[in-house]
Scaffold this active site. Structure first.
Site, PDB file in Angstrom:
ATOM      1  N   SER A 114      11.468  51.971  -3.434  1.00  0.00           N
ATOM      2  CA  SER A 114      10.331  52.959  -4.427  1.00  0.00           C
ATOM      3  C   SER A 114       9.571  53.647  -3.379  1.00  0.00           C
ATOM      4  O   SER A 114      10.078  54.520  -2.923  1.00  0.00           O
ATOM      5  CB  SER A 114       9.326  51.594  -4.931  1.00  0.00           C
ATOM      6  N   HIS A 115       8.240  53.399  -3.215  1.00  0.00           N
ATOM      7  CA  HIS A 115       7.466  54.556  -2.510  1.00  0.00           C
ATOM      8  C   HIS A 115       7.393  54.281  -1.026  1.00  0.00           C
ATOM      9  O   HIS A 115       6.620  55.009  -0.377  1.00  0.00           O
ATOM     10  CB  HIS A 115       5.943  54.415  -3.090  1.00  0.00           C
ATOM     11  N   ASP A 279       7.023  58.995  -7.314  1.00  0.00           N
ATOM     12  CA  ASP A 279       7.326  58.310  -6.249  1.00  0.00           C
ATOM     13  C   ASP A 279       9.024  58.542  -5.799  1.00  0.00           C
ATOM     14  O   ASP A 279       9.627  59.011  -6.411  1.00  0.00           O
ATOM     15  CB  ASP A 279       6.800  57.129  -6.071  1.00  0.00           C
ATOM     16  N   ASP A 281      11.586  56.572  -6.218  1.00  0.00           N
ATOM     17  CA  ASP A 281      12.314  56.165  -7.260  1.00  0.00           C
ATOM     18  C   ASP A 281      11.934  56.792  -8.548  1.00  0.00           C
ATOM     19  O   ASP A 281      12.626  56.539  -9.597  1.00  0.00           O
ATOM     20  CB  ASP A 281      12.716  54.712  -7.221  1.00  0.00           C
ATOM     21  N   ASP A 283       9.530  56.060 -10.766  1.00  0.00           N
ATOM     22  CA  ASP A 283       8.726  55.262 -11.495  1.00  0.00           C
ATOM     23  C   ASP A 283       7.137  55.115 -11.575  1.00  0.00           C
ATOM     24  O   ASP A 283       6.600  54.975 -12.759  1.00  0.00           O
ATOM     25  CB  ASP A 283       9.145  53.685 -11.652  1.00  0.00           C
ATOM     26  N   ARG A 284       6.578  55.633 -10.440  1.00  0.00           N
ATOM     27  CA  ARG A 284       5.125  55.761 -10.393  1.00  0.00           C
ATOM     28  C   ARG A 284       4.595  57.137 -10.740  1.00  0.00           C
ATOM     29  O   ARG A 284       5.586  58.231 -10.641  1.00  0.00           O
ATOM     30  CB  ARG A 284       4.492  55.414  -8.936  1.00  0.00           C
ATOM     31  N   LYS A 378       8.515  51.057 -15.328  1.00  0.00           N
ATOM     32  CA  LYS A 378       7.493  52.239 -15.366  1.00  0.00           C
ATOM     33  C   LYS A 378       8.211  53.398 -15.321  1.00  0.00           C
ATOM     34  O   LYS A 378       9.238  53.518 -14.631  1.00  0.00           O
ATOM     35  CB  LYS A 378       6.281  51.889 -14.474  1.00  0.00           C
TER      36      LYS A 378
HETATM   37  C1  G1P Z   1       3.037  46.763  -5.875  1.00  0.00           C
HETATM   38  C2  G1P Z   1       1.877  46.935  -6.843  1.00  0.00           C
HETATM   39  C3  G1P Z   1       2.407  46.555  -8.234  1.00  0.00           C
HETATM   40  C4  G1P Z   1       3.789  47.140  -8.488  1.00  0.00           C
HETATM   41  C5  G1P Z   1       4.697  46.942  -7.202  1.00  0.00           C
HETATM   42  C6  G1P Z   1       6.202  47.647  -7.422  1.00  0.00           C
HETATM   43  O1  G1P Z   1       3.183  45.217  -5.705  1.00  0.00           O
HETATM   44  O2  G1P Z   1       0.703  46.604  -6.713  1.00  0.00           O
HETATM   45  O3  G1P Z   1       1.611  46.725  -9.287  1.00  0.00           O
HETATM   46  O4  G1P Z   1       4.500  46.676  -9.715  1.00  0.00           O
HETATM   47  O5  G1P Z   1       4.099  47.521  -6.139  1.00  0.00           O
HETATM   48  O6  G1P Z   1       5.824  49.161  -7.624  1.00  0.00           O
HETATM   49  P1  G1P Z   1       2.309  44.512  -4.533  1.00  0.00           P
HETATM   50  O7  G1P Z   1       2.649  45.128  -3.149  1.00  0.00           O
HETATM   51  O8  G1P Z   1       0.985  44.546  -4.767  1.00  0.00           O
HETATM   52  O9  G1P Z   1       3.027  43.110  -4.632  1.00  0.00           O
HETATM   53 ZN    ZN Z   2       8.907  53.170  -7.387  1.00  0.00          ZN
END
Ligand code: G1P
Ligand code: ZN
Length: 545
Positions: A114-115, A279, A281, A283-284, A378
């Protein structure tokens, strides 16, 4: 016929998936057999895959190319009939979800962290999505973990790498490998949801400018195809549009800190009218207007309030859902619309059942996540198009839309304070300390506010009645303020404590305060409750959003 080779192996203890799949440092994934063990555990958990279609792609981060080849060879050994793989091994997370759904695949494997930063010293990840296109539910990820603890061999076909740079079908043993255009299905889906004519009109009108920051990540090609090629935005709209394995050395997290280049552009006079970033991938999302940052919690509330302006949602919303720590701004809109609003634990997987059952149409998380029933993830670019559709129809600025929303519904001041890379023990200690206090809190007054709720959030899924416990400490006050404490489930270094603070304000004279100022008293209450300075040994959070 290609030979299937069985390789003996021993389990790794640390293969339990977190909030969103198995995420580890690249070096961890590069250990011999590490990826293979997890993949085999997954395939064993899925059971008989003979003849099934699997979707495969990732955000292009370092190791994506190597992992894709391994997984293809293991999928062939497992007997899959067909794998749809994005060209060059690429698929954004929402696009993977769309491809799984459109092609009725049994599921998909998404390679992403992800990010989180990429590159050889960065993070890598693997996640399985089920046939509905959404992240596998906890029962599945737990079963994969269980299996990973006893896996003693994996199966793989021998042979050279498959060329993934050209569209079309090839074979790997008995399995078909179809290289698909990563953007095509996704772009078609967006065309079904949004009023492309109106958005095109706005983007070519000469009175509206925008910038989209792809953060050197997966969404560059998606944004260019949709915003520039289809919707007529200026060629320089997409910045940092070339995906790179280490995201240009940056941190592909679309927030005010990591998307600074975009934020600075928006602060210029005259800057663009609209700014957005997504981000690693895809999705954000982060949404900016001239002089205004739209908090993700507000964004989902505003999309809900304006959904009737968007063709794909004109028929009305079945309901909405937000993760527990997300602000209650959307609850107020749902109440006004007379639709249900569900509160789920953190993580997109908890929206899946509600979406599948047709109980909700839109959902969102405070962590820059917004989406709908069009996929089961998302979706960053979707949120950007949704905003553009609203802007095109309403012909108001982003700031006007936000301010009018607050004037109508009141404002939920909201902030998240993260304490990153803590030692595991003190972080867990804070949660245990709070747990021990919970029973005595209701009825108490703190900082002039009365506590009317104190619990460790337990969620019972309204569809399958599955129960998820220990999803975060909630402290609620009689004026609708809240403080939430939880530990991150996605971090790869130490523990991250998240403290979420929210306060509702209906007084029109107090709608435009600085967020941290508005929340100062509540932040002090959080400090007192959790003894943050003492227990973390830190004077301040690492990141304030
Ligand atoms: C974090 C975000 C959560 C999101 C997840 C994946 O998870 O808080 O809302 O769904 O990344 O992108 P966390 O690190 O808080 O468990
Ligand atoms: Zn992501």
């Amino acid at each position: 016929m290609t030979d299937v080779r069985t390789v003996s192996t021993t389990p790794f203890q640390d293969q339990r998936p977190g909030t969103s799949g198995l995420r580890k440092k690249v070096d961890v994934f590069r250990q011999p057999h590490y990826l293979e063990n997890f993949t085999q555990a997954l395939f064993d958990t899925l059971g008989d895959c003979r003849g099934d279609t699997l979707v495969l792609g990732g955000d292009g981060r370092y190791y994506n190319d190597v992992a894709i080849q391994t997984i293809l060879k293991m999928a062939a050994a497992a007997g899959f009939g067909r794998v749809l793989v994005g060209r060059d091994g690429l698929l954004s997370t929402p696009a993977a979800s769309a491809v799984i759904r459109r092609h009725r695949a049994c599921g998909g494997i998404i390679l992403s962290a992800s990010h989180n930063p990429g590159g050889p010293a960065g993070d890598f990840g693997i996640k399985y999505n089920t046939g509905n296109g959404g992240p596998a539910p906890e029962q599945v990820t737990e079963a994969v973990f269980e299996r990973s603890q006893s896996v003693d061999a994996y199966c793989i076909v021998d042979g050279g790498d498959i060329a993934l740079d050209r569209l079309g079908a090839t074979r790997l043993g008995n399995m078909a490998v179809e290289v698909v255009d990563p953007v095509q299905d996704y772009a078609a889906l967006m065309g079904e949801l949004f009023d492309f004519d109106r958005i095109h009109e706005l983007l070519t009108s000469g009175r509206f400018t925008m910038r989209f920051d792809a953060m050197h990540a997966i969404n560059g090609p998606y944004a260019r195809t949709l915003l520039v090629d289809r919707l007529g935005a200026a060629a320089d709209t997409v910045m940092n549009g070339e995906p790179s394995p280490d995201f240009g050395g940056g941190h592909p997290d679309p927030n005010l800190v990591h998307a600074r280049e975009l934020v600075e552009l928006l602060d210029r006079d005259p800057g663009p009218d609209f700014g957005a970033a997504t981000d690693g991938d895809g999705d954000r999302n982060m949404i900016l207007g001239r002089g205004v940052f739209v908090s993700p919690s507000d964004s989902v509330a505003i999309l809900t309030a304006n959904a009737h302006l968007v063709p794909g949602y004109r028929a009305g919303l079945a309901g909405v859902a937000r993760s527990m720590p997300t602000s209650q701004a959307v609850d107020r809109v749902a109440a006004e619309l007379g639709i249900a609003c569900y509160e789920t634990p953190t993580g997109w997987k908890f929206f899946g059942n509600l979406l599948d059952a047709g109980m909700v149409t839109l959902c969102g998380e405070e962590s820059f996540g917004t989406g709908s029933n069009h996929v089961r993830e998302k979706d960053g670019l979707w949120a950007v198009l949704f905003w553009l559709n609203i802007l095109a129809v309403r012909r108001r600025s982003v700031a006007e839309i936000v301010h009018e929303h607050w004037a109508e519904f009141g404002r939920n001041y909201y902030s998240r304070h993260d304490y990153e890379a803590l030692d595991g023990d003190p972080a867990q200690g804070i949660i245990e300390h709070l747990r021990a206090e919970l029973n005595g809190l209701p009825g108490k007054s703190l900082g002039g506010r009365q506590i009317n709720l104190a619990d460790d959030f337990t969620y019972t899924d309204p569809v399958d009645r599955s129960v998820s416990q220990h999803q975060g400490i909630r402290i609620g006050f009689s004026d609708d303020s809240r403080i939430v404490f939880r530990l991150s489930g996605t971090g790869t270094e130490g523990a991250t404590l998240r403290v979420y603070v929210e306060q509702y304000e209906a007084d029109r004279a107090r709608l435009h305060l600085d967020t941290q100022d508005a929340l100062a008293e509540l932040i002090a209450v959080a400090e007192r409750l959790a003894e943050l300075k003492l227990r973390t040994g830190r004077n301040a959070p690492t990141v304030i959003t």
